[in-house]
Design a protein around this motif. Structure first.
Motif, PDB file in Angstrom:
ATOM      1  N   ALA A  82       0.818  -1.376   0.143  1.00  0.00           N
ATOM      2  CA  ALA A  82      -0.026  -0.210   0.009  1.00  0.00           C
ATOM      3  C   ALA A  82       0.883   1.287  -0.044  1.00  0.00           C
ATOM      4  N   LYS A  83       0.422   2.145  -0.642  1.00  0.00           N
ATOM      5  CA  LYS A  83       1.030   3.513  -0.735  1.00  0.00           C
ATOM      6  C   LYS A  83       0.015   4.612  -0.151  1.00  0.00           C
ATOM      7  N   VAL A  84       0.345   5.461   0.794  1.00  0.00           N
ATOM      8  CA  VAL A  84      -0.497   6.368   1.373  1.00  0.00           C
ATOM      9  C   VAL A  84      -0.267   7.868   0.866  1.00  0.00           C
ATOM     10  N   PHE A  85      -1.181   8.787   0.474  1.00  0.00           N
ATOM     11  CA  PHE A  85      -1.154   9.830   0.159  1.00  0.00           C
ATOM     12  C   PHE A  85      -1.961  10.803   1.079  1.00  0.00           C
ATOM     13  N   VAL A  86      -1.422  11.988   1.100  1.00  0.00           N
ATOM     14  CA  VAL A  86      -2.065  13.137   1.865  1.00  0.00           C
ATOM     15  C   VAL A  86      -2.190  14.217   0.868  1.00  0.00           C
ATOM     16  N   ASN A  87      -3.356  14.737   0.450  1.00  0.00           N
ATOM     17  CA  ASN A  87      -3.442  15.870  -0.583  1.00  0.00           C
ATOM     18  C   ASN A  87      -2.511  15.582  -1.534  1.00  0.00           C
ATOM     19  N   ASP A  88      -2.700  14.346  -2.023  1.00  0.00           N
ATOM     20  CA  ASP A  88      -1.698  14.075  -3.426  1.00  0.00           C
ATOM     21  C   ASP A  88      -0.251  13.935  -2.978  1.00  0.00           C
ATOM     22  N   GLU A  89       0.150  13.966  -1.910  1.00  0.00           N
ATOM     23  CA  GLU A  89       1.750  13.941  -1.337  1.00  0.00           C
ATOM     24  C   GLU A  89       1.734  12.559  -0.878  1.00  0.00           C
ATOM     25  N   GLU A  90       2.961  11.820  -1.136  1.00  0.00           N
ATOM     26  CA  GLU A  90       3.153  10.489  -0.691  1.00  0.00           C
ATOM     27  C   GLU A  90       3.390  10.661   0.792  1.00  0.00           C
ATOM     28  N   VAL A  91       3.170   9.759   1.459  1.00  0.00           N
ATOM     29  CA  VAL A  91       3.816   9.753   2.943  1.00  0.00           C
ATOM     30  C   VAL A  91       4.959   8.446   2.758  1.00  0.00           C
ATOM     31  N   GLU A  92       5.943   8.871   3.336  1.00  0.00           N
ATOM     32  CA  GLU A  92       7.248   8.109   3.525  1.00  0.00           C
ATOM     33  C   GLU A  92       7.028   7.418   4.836  1.00  0.00           C
ATOM     34  N   TYR A  93       7.351   5.986   4.658  1.00  0.00           N
ATOM     35  CA  TYR A  93       7.339   5.273   5.972  1.00  0.00           C
ATOM     36  C   TYR A  93       8.381   5.532   6.950  1.00  0.00           C
ATOM     37  N   ALA A  94       8.197   5.785   7.987  1.00  0.00           N
ATOM     38  CA  ALA A  94       9.488   5.860   8.763  1.00  0.00           C
ATOM     39  C   ALA A  94      10.322   4.542   9.158  1.00  0.00           C
ATOM     40  N   ILE A  95       9.470   3.489   8.905  1.00  0.00           N
ATOM     41  CA  ILE A  95      10.033   2.221   9.204  1.00  0.00           C
ATOM     42  C   ILE A  95       9.807   1.270   8.145  1.00  0.00           C
ATOM     43  N   ALA A  96      10.898   0.400   7.488  1.00  0.00           N
ATOM     44  CA  ALA A  96      10.631  -0.202   6.100  1.00  0.00           C
ATOM     45  C   ALA A  96       9.598  -1.223   6.432  1.00  0.00           C
ATOM     46  N   PRO A  97       8.698  -1.130   5.335  1.00  0.00           N
ATOM     47  CA  PRO A  97       7.602  -2.209   5.493  1.00  0.00           C
ATOM     48  C   PRO A  97       8.089  -3.576   5.557  1.00  0.00           C
ATOM     49  N   ALA A  98       9.091  -4.062   4.913  1.00  0.00           N
ATOM     50  CA  ALA A  98       9.721  -5.328   5.123  1.00  0.00           C
ATOM     51  C   ALA A  98      10.117  -5.616   6.509  1.00  0.00           C
ATOM     52  N   ASN A  99      10.425  -4.603   7.360  1.00  0.00           N
ATOM     53  CA  ASN A  99      10.717  -4.837   8.678  1.00  0.00           C
ATOM     54  C   ASN A  99       9.535  -4.519   9.869  1.00  0.00           C
ATOM     55  N   ARG A 100       8.519  -3.997   9.220  1.00  0.00           N
ATOM     56  CA  ARG A 100       7.188  -3.936   9.993  1.00  0.00           C
ATOM     57  C   ARG A 100       6.241  -3.913   8.967  1.00  0.00           C
ATOM     58  N   PRO A 101       5.546  -5.187   8.657  1.00  0.00           N
ATOM     59  CA  PRO A 101       4.464  -5.394   7.752  1.00  0.00           C
ATOM     60  C   PRO A 101       3.327  -4.635   8.278  1.00  0.00           C
ATOM     61  N   THR A 102       2.862  -4.770   9.570  1.00  0.00           N
ATOM     62  CA  THR A 102       1.467  -3.937   9.990  1.00  0.00           C
ATOM     63  C   THR A 102       2.069  -2.719  10.725  1.00  0.00           C
ATOM     64  N   GLN A 103       1.554  -1.721  10.028  1.00  0.00           N
ATOM     65  CA  GLN A 103       1.771  -0.191  10.672  1.00  0.00           C
ATOM     66  C   GLN A 103       0.723   0.466  10.771  1.00  0.00           C
ATOM     67  N   ASN A 104       0.675   1.554  11.752  1.00  0.00           N
ATOM     68  CA  ASN A 104      -0.424   2.400  12.010  1.00  0.00           C
ATOM     69  C   ASN A 104       0.368   3.719  11.829  1.00  0.00           C
ATOM     70  N   ILE A 105      -0.408   4.539  10.818  1.00  0.00           N
ATOM     71  CA  ILE A 105       0.085   6.155  10.645  1.00  0.00           C
ATOM     72  C   ILE A 105      -1.083   7.001  11.006  1.00  0.00           C
ATOM     73  N   VAL A 106      -0.214   7.825  12.171  1.00  0.00           N
ATOM     74  CA  VAL A 106      -1.224   8.820  12.745  1.00  0.00           C
ATOM     75  C   VAL A 106      -0.875  10.245  12.131  1.00  0.00           C
ATOM     76  N   ILE A 107      -1.856  11.033  11.443  1.00  0.00           N
ATOM     77  CA  ILE A 107      -1.602  12.189  10.858  1.00  0.00           C
ATOM     78  C   ILE A 107      -2.198  13.309  11.612  1.00  0.00           C
ATOM     79  N   LYS A 108      -1.756  14.156  12.039  1.00  0.00           N
ATOM     80  CA  LYS A 108      -2.450  15.201  12.798  1.00  0.00           C
ATOM     81  C   LYS A 108      -2.347  16.451  12.010  1.00  0.00           C
ATOM     82  N   PHE A 109      -3.666  17.241  11.761  1.00  0.00           N
ATOM     83  CA  PHE A 109      -3.898  18.311  10.964  1.00  0.00           C
ATOM     84  C   PHE A 109      -3.912  19.615  11.698  1.00  0.00           C
TER      85      PHE A 109
END
Length: 299
Positions: free
Chosen positions: A268-295
């Motif tokens: 999966a790729k996550v976008f905020v207002n068409d800007e891609e979010v870079e994972y802080a930890i590689a998906p290969a090392n952490r398959p399940t992730q929670n991404i919290v975006i404060k506005f």
């Protein structure tokens, strides 16, 4: 209870963790954690999540996930993709043998009829074409040639249209202003780098300087996707397992923050207002992730 489940449970108890504690640490539902301990994998959302959840469980209680999966691999269900490939490989020769046994006598009997039908169709097409040609030739009127007429117009003195020039300049200025405004809005938006939380499965981001708050998740393979607001209420159309080419879109304007849950972040790729979010930890090392975006509209 399986040997793998017994070992995981003993490690959990030695840490003094309850299932509720482990649920908070791994973000895996308690009923799935209990199913892993009991060896009841049938309630899992898919065979892919069995290995992923076992790995998270083991890491949470300080056990080697790779060693456990290798030692007790006979107890862990195999991946569906592998099973499907094996089944297709086994069944393919049988299908070819079955096709080779189809009798060709019926087809040979139909050959003369097919040839006759083909000739009839060709004759109809040729007749229709000739008929259309004849109709077109008869319906074409004969034009009477007329001598060419020459018309001489007096010369005209052209005057510059100042209004037109002003209107054109005004339109160009307006287009330039709109483009500059769009570029300015894009430059104002700023998405901070991800900050890992204590459990190392959640990453916090902050979005500032933006008027919109639109989330888009583009799925390239099987993965769980769910989007919640600051009150942990589901705001995505459906929190479930999505597949390749699926797109999850959420307009979160008016929300203070969103929490995006990914079961297999590499798919999966996550976008905020068409800007891609870079994972802080590689998906290969952490398959399940929670991404919290404060506005926050202010920078």
């Amino acid at each position: 209870m399986t040997e793998l489940g017994t070992r995981l449970k003993e490690a959990r108890l030695s840490k003094g963790y309850s299932l509720d504690d482990l649920q908070e640490i791994t973000k895996i539902q308690k009923r799935y954690l209990s199913a892993i301990e009991e060896g009841n994998y049938s309630i899992m959302p898919g065979t892919f999540y069995v290995r992923a959840f076992i790995k998270q469980y083991a890491e949470a209680v300080d056990l080697s996930a790779d060693e456990l999966l290798e030692t007790y691999k006979s107890e862990v269900p195999a991946n569906k993709t592998v099973e499907s490939t094996t089944t297709a490989t086994i069944q393919q020769p049988q299908s070819r043998r079955s096709l080779s046994k189809i009798p060709s006598k019926g087809f040979m009997d139909l050959m003369p009829k097919l040839v006759v039908a083909l000739f009839i169709i060709m004759a109809i097409v040729v007749f229709w074409y000739l008929f259309q040609q004849k109709v077109n030739n008869n319906s074409t009127p004969v034009k009477k040639e007329e001598p060419p007429q020459v018309q001489v117009d007096p010369p005209k003195t052209s005057k510059p249209d100042n209004n037109k020039g002003n209107a054109t300049a005004a339109g160009e200025d307006q287009n330039t202003t709109d483009k500059d405004k769009t570029k300015k809005d894009k430059k104002q938006q700023k998405l901070s780098k991800g900050t890992l939380v204590n459990d190392n499965a959640t990453t916090d981001y902050t979005l500032t300087g933006a008027k919109d708050f639109k989330i888009r998740v583009e799925v390239s393979g099987e993965t769980w996707v769910g989007v919640q607001d600051e009150n942990r209420l589901e705001i995505s159309k459906k929190a479930t397992v999505y597949h390749a080419d699926d797109i999850v879109e959420v307009d979160a304007k008016g929300k203070e923050s969103v929490r995006i849950r990914l079961g297999a972040a590499s798919n999966a790729k996550v976008f905020v207002n068409d800007e891609e979010v870079e994972y802080a930890i590689a998906p290969a090392n952490r398959p399940t992730q929670n991404i919290v975006i404060k506005f926050s509209e202010k920078e």
